[in-house]
Design a protein around this motif. Sequence first.
Motif: not given
Length: 291
Positions: A19-43
């Motif tokens: 429901f929110d976004d870093p742009a609403n706070y003027g924050l420099d950021h990257d959208n990221v994703e990475f995997k867990t040891s059991d193969g789940v993609t987290l964002r």
Amino acid sequence: MFGNMISDMMVKPFQSPLFDDPANYGLDHDNVEFKTSDGVTLRGWLIKGGTDRVIVQSHFGVQCNRAGYCPKGKGLIKPWKTNISFLRQAKFLADQGYSVLMYDLRGHGESDAGPTPWVTWGPEEAKDVLAAVDYIGNRPGFQGAKIGLLSICMGAGATTYAYGMEDGMSARQNVKAMVAVQPLLYNYFLDAFGMPGFLRRAGGKVTQSRIGYDLGDRSFLNDVGKISMPTLVVQNKNDPWTNLDMVKAYYDGLTCDKEMMWLDIEKNRFAAYDYIGREPASVTSWFDRHL
């Protein structure tokens, strides 16, 4: 019918859209994703404030995501009537030179579901905390950064379970401090919530069939003594949804450098989640001392 309804309330994933976004706070950021040891993609978001100190924030469960809590869509009875934006403390930390990794635990927000497609109150989510720490440790430009963990409710439980895992958090030497906000065990929540026994049994039966074990049989208190990093425990003493003796047992079980912060605020569990953003310096000063 009652069993499914109660189990859904406790372990159904994806109950809270972003429901929110870093742009609403003027924050420099990257959208990221990475995997867990059991193969789940987290964002998630990597809020950019500096490369030598990073806070990994792990949110509370079921009705939350990396952005925090939003009452929209939560039914007639809402535990908190306004948005609780975790980007408030992220902005404060970024202004102090920290980067902040804010990610969705499995089954929350924009992350994928896990092999167990239900919320487990920490045992499965422990893999997510480890993956977040490893992501920062391996990200170009951040190798060697000191990491602090801001672990909230189920996030605190997941972090503690991660210390009990083989090749778990104890093997991550770049983690230097934790703030554990209102750790909560499933059984103590049900006790404090005052759920009638027949509903509790019906819901528990369905939940056990879904995740393969009784949630009440799992306890992160068995792993508290394995936490090696300086830890601040934060708890609202007026929280009606917990057992304060359990929180004291968590604190007493810590064998590391530790402090207890008792908040005297509104009689509502969510008041402490809101407090972190309203008074971030009172909580995050722990990281200044240890990172």
